[in-house]
Structure formats: C-alpha cells, structure tokens
Enzyme design. Structure first.
Site, PDB file in Angstrom:
ATOM      1  N   GLU A 195       0.611  -0.676   0.151  1.00  0.00           N
ATOM      2  CA  GLU A 195       0.377  -0.164   0.076  1.00  0.00           C
ATOM      3  C   GLU A 195       0.686   0.970  -0.093  1.00  0.00           C
ATOM      4  OE1 GLU A 195      -3.018   0.216  -0.558  1.00  0.00           O
ATOM      5  OE2 GLU A 195      -4.120   2.271   0.102  1.00  0.00           O
ATOM      6  N   THR A 209     -11.542   7.993 -13.267  1.00  0.00           N
ATOM      7  CA  THR A 209     -10.588   7.828 -12.288  1.00  0.00           C
ATOM      8  C   THR A 209     -10.860   6.292 -11.642  1.00  0.00           C
ATOM      9  OG1 THR A 209      -9.315   8.394 -10.025  1.00  0.00           O
ATOM     10  CG2 THR A 209     -11.684   8.857  -9.972  1.00  0.00           C
TER      11      THR A 209
END
Ligand code: DMJ
Length: 636
Positions: free
Chosen positions: A501, A612
């Site tokens: 992440e 997006t």
C-alpha cells in the site's frame, strides 16, 4: 384576513352582506387571485414558489461539453422543449422525489416546441440537439446518440487484429484475463449479487458505509468491463439487475466522491456504450441526489451527503471535520459535464465550474495544491501535498478535462502543467539506488514515500506529455517511464510480486514498506493502469511483460475458491486474505490488464478518457479540435 363564521353572531344572509356588496366583494376577490397568479410568471425562474406552482419548464437541451465550460459562446438561452408526457417510474424506482422533475399536472397549459426555420438552425448549430423523445423515468431526452456514435474516430472495440505474428500469444493472454473476469463476476453473482461487493472467503456480500444505502457497486462498476471483453451474457445479467433492482430510494450517508466515480461514472459509460435509456436516467437522477453536497458558503462541496435529509457533512478524519478533500471535490468534473450533456441541465456543469473558479483564485503555496480546503472559508486548512491519496485524481481530472474537451479547455490544461511543474520542482526525487519517486510534502518537509495510489501518476504524466511545451515533452515521457519503473520495483521487491500500500525510500531501503500496516495489497489498479498508458505511448514490450507478472501473481495469491481477494502482506509467500473482492478490481484492474494486451484502437484514447474508476467517457468531438495530423496512426 380570515373571516370566520361564528354561530349566533352572523345573520342568515351569509356574513351579513347585501347583494351589491357581495358582488363587489367577489369581483375584488377574483381580481386578487388573477393578480397573484400573474405575478408567478414574473418571479425569477429559480424561485421555489414558481417551481412549486408552475409546470416545470423543460430542461435546456444538451450542449457540447465544452460549451458547459465557462464562457463558451454556445452557452445561451434556448427554446424550451415540450413537457414530457407524465412518465411511469423508472423500473425499480418507486420514489417520485428522485425524479428530475415532477410529473406534469393535469390541466396545466402545455408548452409546445416551436417549429420551422429557427428550430432547424439551432439544431444544425449544435449537433447534439434533436427532437426530444418520449421519456422513461421523466428525464428529458435531447441527446442524439446516433450522431454521437458516428463521430467516434474508431470502432469502440477496435478493428480485428491484423498483426499475425504476435497474435496467438497476445490473444491467449487476453483470454486468460477474460477468464479471470468471468470468474470474478460469477463468484460475485453466486454469493453476493446485488450487494456492493463480494466477500470471497465467507462467500457472502458486503455493503460498506460509503454509498448511502445504494447497492450493487460491483454490478455498475463491471458493466463496461463486461462489454469490453464481449462477455455478452454477463453484461445482460448486469443490465437486467440495474433495470429491475437498482433503486435510488435510499436514505443513508454517502461519499460524494465514491458515488460519483463508481456509480455515476459506471452508468454514464454504460449509456455511451449502449444507448440504453435506463443508464442515462439513473445517472442523472443519482447526480441530482448528490447536489446537496454543494450547499456550502463557497460552493466547494462537502465530502458526505445525506440522502434522506439532504444535508451534508465532512469526514471526521479531514482535519477534525473542517475540510473538504482535494481529490474528492477535484474529481467530479468529467462526470458532471456529462450529466449536463445528457440532461441539458446546466446545474451540474455550474457546480464544477465554480470549484475551478474558487481554486484558480486561491494562493497556492509554491504553486502546490494542499489536500485540505475549508468549504466554509475557502482557505487551505493544512499544507499537506500529495500526488497519492487525498490529492491524486484532482491532477488526473485536470489533464483529462483538457483531453475530454477536445483540447479546448485551456484553463484545465494550464492548471495541470503549472501544478506538474511545481510537483517536479518540490516533490520529485531520485533515490541513492537511482529510483525516481514523488514524495509527499508537509509544509516544506518531505516524507520520502509513495503510496500505491500515487503509482497512477506514471500513466497520467505519459498521457499529458504530448501536449506539454515542446521542450518538456521528452522530459515528461522519461519521467513517466521512470516513475512506472519505480512502481514496478515495489512489486518486484516483494515475495508475492504484488505491491504494498505504501513504500519508502529511507534508511537504505528502497521501494519497500516500512511496516506490516502498509504491506497489504487490496487488488488496486494504479500500477497496471500506468503499464497500460506506457504501453500505448511506447509499445515497449517490457510493460506487457510486467503486466503479465501481475496476472500470474493475482492468480497465485489472490484467487480463492470464492473469488479474488486482497492479501494482508505482500512480503509473505503464503499471505492471508482480506476477504474482499473490491468493485474496482472489475472496474479497473482487470480492465487495464485487458487493454494492455489489446490493440490501441480498443477504447482508443482519441475517443475516450477513463474516469478515475476506469469508466470510459467520450471525448467531445463536436466542439473540439480536429485530429492532430502529425500524430502517429493508431494500431501497431
Ligand atoms: C479507485 O476507486 C479509484 O481509482 C480512486 O481514484 C482511487 N482508488 C481506487 C482504487 O485504488
């Protein structure tokens, strides 16, 4: 004055008036009523009173996307279209308050559309305007779908592959990704159909708390991916669910951003791909439900909208609930312009135009855009700048607004390249090991880390390179490739070959997470997204090779009996699963992988921009510039 009848005090003749008096009184009363009714027509059109009492004037017909952007000459008063016939509720919809305009009252005078020369000349000036059709769901229809399709420069799904040599391998790779998508969809359908997401280990559904009670995020996020891969049966299943079960009659608290990018983005794309009214109607109705978020002193929307009360709020984590987040209010522009295009209702375009206006006027520290802004005072709340989480898609939407406008939205173009210069100057770094990365900035101090989310920036910079100043183009192409290479390193340096992440560049460690809490991978798309853009830009086979490594890693570590799952630690060779098949896995990760192994004219970047959440929205070819004659032909 209210005159009451009091028993005992009033004589038998009503109110004690004589006949001539009664006549005069009635004459006066009828004059008063006529006056009041007439005055309604003089009120401004926005007046609530007027909206309550008069049949709504039909929405302005659709205009070119660019016209929706400030000051375009096409933004002008137009002839009203006739009121639609009172429509039955859209399938699956039972709350009339969700409709764009209330049904026409029986007996009100009907406005008629003017005919003749004037109408013809209007229609020929604005290609997208045609005679309205009877409506489903009571949202006026004035978008010429056929004309839109005829303006596309490439078939949506491309021409047949003519490159015989590499054909079989690439086809096999595509087929594999298609099979993965089929498996992800089937698993979702079997265990969680209609819920927002699948939990593949427990084999059930997950609703989450971001969507205000809306369901079916995976269905709507999957529609265009299923269409792209020609999974006809699965696409029909998804469409049938939207028609029969997708209800907007919900009353929870929703994230403006998430509902916009996933639901509205997904519905808009599905409409542009199929022309099916249900998608257009639902997108517009849902867009209207988001409008209360903009009720703030500055018009900068808050992050949360309450579908029941119509109130809004900010996230508790966003500077103690005092801020709106740059990536959230900055990632509405593409979808909202299309909502105006498809509804004729200018309100959507006006809302995002205002966001631009506020941002343009503000001082930017060193030309940078901080992530938190007060929607009340219109000032920055904290000087934290990031091209990853909290900031990311704001920059993405600037360059994509420019491209989607057919390269006429100069304001977006300038804002993008100015912001990129500042990022390059203050945030860009090269590690001792030679890896290029974009750090985060806290009031002048750098955090030498990149989030997985920031890895979309390789693709974005590559996409924008062609329109940069001549002297910057090669530089940006190089930068895009370097950042993408760094993101690949974050994958390559893990045991699973999937990326964490967040990863750091400090203490002699490069492109790796510092702690377990940032070592997870939740099926995110940003790295393969950049591979796809870099492939289209360069055709360097390394991007397909890297993309294929991701396919293999997903199969090995994320595929479970009940669907695909995120993993908790990319540095473990036997990672635990997080029990979530995120809807963006179908919307984005699998789509970008498939496109990476497709020809360039499949969802050609000349015709489409991806929002997006990877939902394709069409470029405006009505008012946009003509194709660049110097540009390399598509296909390879
Ligand atoms: C998606 O929902 C969108 O890409 C968003 O802009 C950021 N994060 C996720 C995927 O990681």
């Amino acid at each position: 004055m209210l005159v009451r009848k009091v028993p005992g005090l009033v004589p038998a003749s009503a109110w004690g008036l004589r006949l001539p008096q009664k006549f005069l009184f009635l004459l006066f009363l009828s004059g008063l009523v006529t006056l009041c009714f007439g005055a309604l027509f003089l009120l401004p059109h926005s007046s609530r009173l007027k909206r309550l009492f008069l049949a709504p004037r039909t929405q302005q017909p659709g205009m070119g996307l660019v016209a929706a952007i400030a000051g375009h000459p096409l933004v002008r008063e137009q002839e009203p279209f006739p009121n639609p016939a009172p429509a039955a509720p859209a399938p699956g919809e039972d709350d009339p308050s969700n409709r764009a305009s209330p049904p026409r009252r029986k007996g009100w005078p009907r406005r008629t559309r003017p005919t003749g020369l004037r109408e013809l000349s209007t229609a020929s000036r604005v290609n997208s305007i045609v005679a309205p059709k009877p409506l489903e769901g009571n949202v006026p229809f004035s978008f010429d779908y056929k004309a839109f399709r005829s303006r596309l420069r490439h078939p949506v799904l491309g021409r047949p592959d003519e490159n015989e040599e590499s054909r079989s391998l690439v086809q096999d790779q595509r087929e594999k990704i298609k099979e993965m998508t089929q498996f992800a969809w089937e698993s979702y359908k079997r265990y969680a159909m209609g819920k927002n997401e699948l939990r593949p280990l427990t084999k059930d559904g997950y609703e989450g708390s971001m969507f205000g009670g809306l369901s079916g995020a995976t269905v709507i996020d999957s529609l265009d991916t299923l269409y792209l891969m020609e999974l006809e049966e699965e696409f029909q299943e998804a469409k049938a669910w939207v028609k029969e079960h997708f209800t907007l009659n919900v009353s929870g608290e929703a994230s403006l951003f998430e509902v916009n990018i996933r639901y509205i983005g997904g519905l808009l794309s599905a409409f542009y791909l199929t022309g099916d009214e249900v998608f257009r109607t639902k997108a517009i109705q849902l867009g209207e439900k988001l409008l209360p978020a903009f009720n703030t002193p500055t018009g900068i929307p808050k992050g949360i909208v309450n579908f029941k009360s119509g109130s809004n709020g900010s996230w508790g984590w966003a500077t103690a609930g005092s801020s709106s987040v740059l990536a959230e209010f900055g990632s509405l522009h593409l979808e909202f312009l299309h909502l105006t295009e498809l509804s004729g209702n200018q309100v959507f375009a006006e809302k995002v135009r205002n966001i631009r206006k506020v941002l343009r006027k503000m001082d930017k520290p060193f030309g940078l855009y901080p992530n938190f802004l007060s929607p009340v005072s219109g000032t920055w709340v904290q000087h934290h700048v990031s091209i990853g989480g909290l900031g990311d898609s704001f920059y993405e939407y600037l360059i994509k607004s420019w491209l989607m406008s057919g390269k006429t939205d100069l304001e977006a173009k300038n804002m993008y390249y100015e912001a990129l210069e500042a990022i390059e100057h203050y945030l860009l770094n090269v590690s001792p090991g030679g890896l290029t990365y974009i750090a985060e900035w806290r009031g002048g101090i750098l955090d030498h880390k990149m989030g997985h989310l920031a890895c979309f920036s390789g693709g974005m910079i590559s996409l924008g390179a062609q329109d940069a100043k001549e002297e910057k183009r090669a530089r940006y192409r190089h930068l895009a490739a370097q950042i993408t290479k760094t993101c690949h390193e974050s994958y390559a340096r893990s045991d699973t070959k999937l990326g964490p992440e967040a990863f750091w560049f400090n203490s002699g460690r490069e492109a790796v997470a510092n702690q377990l809490s940032e070592s997870y991978y939740i099926l995110r798309p940003e790295v393969v997204e950049s591979y796809m853009y870099l492939w289209r830009q360069t055709h360097d086979p390394i991007y397909r090779q890297w993309g294929w490594e991701v396919v293999l890693a997903l199969e090995k570590h994320c595929r479970t009996a009940g669907g695909f799952s995120g993993i908790q630690d990319v540095y473990s060779s036997l990672p635990n699963h997080d029990n979530r098949q995120q809807s963006f896995f179908l919307a984005e990760t699998l789509k970008y992988l498939y496109l990476l192994f497709s020809e360039d004219d499949v969802f050609s970047l000349e015709d489409w921009v991806f929002n997006t959440e990877a939902h394709p929205l069409p470029v405006n070819h009505v008012n946009g510039s003509s194709p660049d004659p110097g540009r390399a032909p598509v296909g390879h």
